[in-house]
Design an enzyme around this catalytic site. Structure first.
Site, short mmCIF file in Angstrom:
data_model
loop_
_atom_site.label_atom_id
_atom_site.label_comp_id
_atom_site.label_asym_id
_atom_site.label_seq_id
_atom_site.Cartn_x
_atom_site.Cartn_y
_atom_site.Cartn_z
N CYS A 11 0.32 1.63 -20.48
CA CYS A 11 0.35 2.62 -19.45
C CYS A 11 1.36 3.34 -18.80
CB CYS A 11 -0.94 2.17 -18.23
SG CYS A 11 -0.39 0.87 -17.44
N GLU B 35 -1.05 11.65 -22.81
CA GLU B 35 -0.63 10.37 -22.90
C GLU B 35 -0.89 9.88 -24.39
OE1 GLU B 35 -1.30 6.02 -20.68
OE2 GLU B 35 -3.20 7.34 -21.00
#
Length: 494
Positions: free
Chosen positions: A298, A397
């Site tokens: 992440c 992302e």
């Protein structure tokens, strides 16, 4: 006689397909789903999955155990002792836990043995050490009044964890929740369900009361949503995508206003200023920061904001360092990159590489399926240059081994580009100037900042983000306190 190889150990492994409720292995009632080895596409096991009735049963058992006081009111030092034994048993089970996560999601076996399993045990020990440090207060009051505050556990905590660090992310949630005296229902990601039930079994083996730590496998749409909407769940602790994190907040409002702790997506910048102390070290660290764990992190440092003064020199050094990151069989101890978690995710990452090309970025290397590894969900590490800060590969992302070099012109431009995103999980800053370091650390909108290093720290360091990267902090003493609630007692004397 030579020791068996990891392949031989894997061949003899028997997978547990049930879940764990009330201290017992349980066959769930929602059917089955297959968990796949992403290294070769083979089916590892058919896992029983939860229906809403199974969710209700797990929560009910957790609530029953909580109300009994078998854990929630256990003496602090006794609770600590159980967690210390729990950590010891995790270390004793290193081979099993390492194999399960490697086979399930493709993580290199050496990473599991040297990083994930030891870190999981360390996290539990740290949380245990916090138990008798959670103290209340007394305040200055009139002579006829005694006022004091105490901390109490919340009740049943639902921990919903991702697939990129199946064991470690589960422990980041359950360890502080258990240390706070709560009962736990853990829901692993459906892509990586194998190691969670063994955690729960080890907790009971360590002396944890039945029903305090439960595991239910299943789909997010049923098991995850069912926990988030459950009226007897006091808190949901979630790590995953920003999209699903927002749903957790909605479900809380639709049910009992349960607490919600979120650690969501990221698009971490590394700000490489023109005066950074050592280009070779920065380039080596930056390559590790995006290609480690196949980029499925992440806080992966996917945006390389490189000052124009050092752009070409840094790029040359980075490309040389990237050559050491080679996808291969994750069961080989020499491997530093395995496959991506699923073939679906492989397609997603490859699609983003196509998007980068279409948007005008230059693919400097990689981004293909490596030759000879076509049976697995592999993607070769990729680097884009000439990336504009508004391009999709600079904004969204990807969660894969794709780095984007964005040229910046000085400090002001670096701050502007770094903050031009919905995310704010982490950032790396590289500079020799103390004033620049402190200014960038103050101005960059991120919950975790590293200066002249990346992704370092220990259990005293809070981990969590700003903006749409979430609201919670993992690790650290505050993480344990966040699984408790304060009570104020005002006593009239005489």
């Amino acid at each position: 006689m030579t020791s068996p190889t990891w392949h031989e150990k894997a061949a003899n492994l028997k997978f547990e397909t049930r879940s764990f409720i009330g201290g017992e292995m349980v066959e769930l009632t929602g059917g089955h789903f297959e968990t796949i080895n992403p290294a070769d596409g083979s089916v590892l096991a058919a896992i029983s999955q939860a229906s809403q009735a199974d969710v209700d049963r797990a929560v009910a058992d957790g609530l029953k155990a909580f109300k009994s006081g078998s854990w929630s009111r256990m003496a602090p030092r006794d609770r600590m002792a159980v967690l210390y034994r729990f950590a010891d048993l995790i270390e004793d089970s290193v081979e099993l836990l390492a194999l399960l996560d490697t086979l399930d999601m493709g993580k290199p076996i050496n990473d599991m043995v040297t990083i994930d399993v030891p870190s999981a045990a360390h996290t539990i020990r740290f949380s245990a050490e916090c138990i008798d440090k959670m103290t209340g207060t007394t305040t200055a009051t009139p002579d006829n009044v005694l006022h004091y505050t105490t901390r109490e556990p919340l009740g049943v905590v639902a921990c919903i964890v991702p697939w990129n660090y199946p064991l470690l992310m589960a422990v980041w949630k359950i360890a502080p929740a258990l240390a706070g005296g709560n009962s736990v229902v853990l829901k692993p990601a459906e892509q990586s369900p194998l190691s969670a039930v063994h955690l729960a079994r080890l907790f009971v083996e360590a002396g944890g009361p039945p029903g305090v730590f439960n595991v239910i496998n299943g789909m997010g749409e049923v098991a995850g949503k069912g926990l988030a909407l459950h009226m007897d769940v006091a808190k949901v602790s979630f790590t995953g995508s920003t999209e699903v994190g927002k749903l957790m907040m909605i479900y809380s409002g639709q049910s009992n206003m349960k607490r919600v702790a979120l650690e969501c997506g990221g698009k971490t910048p590394q700000l490489l200023m023109g005066d950074l102390p050592d280009i070779a070290t920065a380039a080596k660290t930056a390559a590790w920061g995006i290609y480690n764990n196949m980029g499925e992190v992440c806080n992966a440092g996917s945006r390389l904001l490189v000052d124009k003064k050092i752009h070409d020199e840094f790029l040359f050094s980075f490309m040389r360092e990237a050559e050491s990151w080679v996808p291969a069989d994750p069961l080989l101890e020499s491997t530093n990159m395995g496959p991506l978690v699923t073939f679906e995710h492989q397609k997603r990452v490859l699609n983003y590489i196509d998007i980068g090309k279409q948007d005008g970025a230059q693919l400097a290397f990689g981004g293909n399926v490596p030759q000879g590894l076509e049976k697995g969900a592999y993607v070769a590490p990729a680097l884009f240059t000439g990336v504009g800060p508004k391009m999709r590969i600079a904004q969204e992302e990807i969660f894969g081994p794709v780095a984007a070099v964005i040229p910046v012109d000085g400090i002001e431009n670096a701050i502007e580009v770094a903050n031009d995103t919905i995310y704010g999980l982490a950032a790396g800053i590289w500079t020799s100037d103390l004033s620049t370091a402190h200014r960038l650390a103050r101005e960059v909108e991120a919950g975790t900042i590293w200066v002249n290093c990346f992704d370092e720290g220990d259990m005293t360091q809070p981990f969590g983000g700003y903006k749409q990267s979430g609201s919670a902090r993992d690790k650290c003493m505050d993480a344990v306190l966040a699984y408790t609630q304060s009570k104020s007692t005002w006593v009239k004397l005489g």
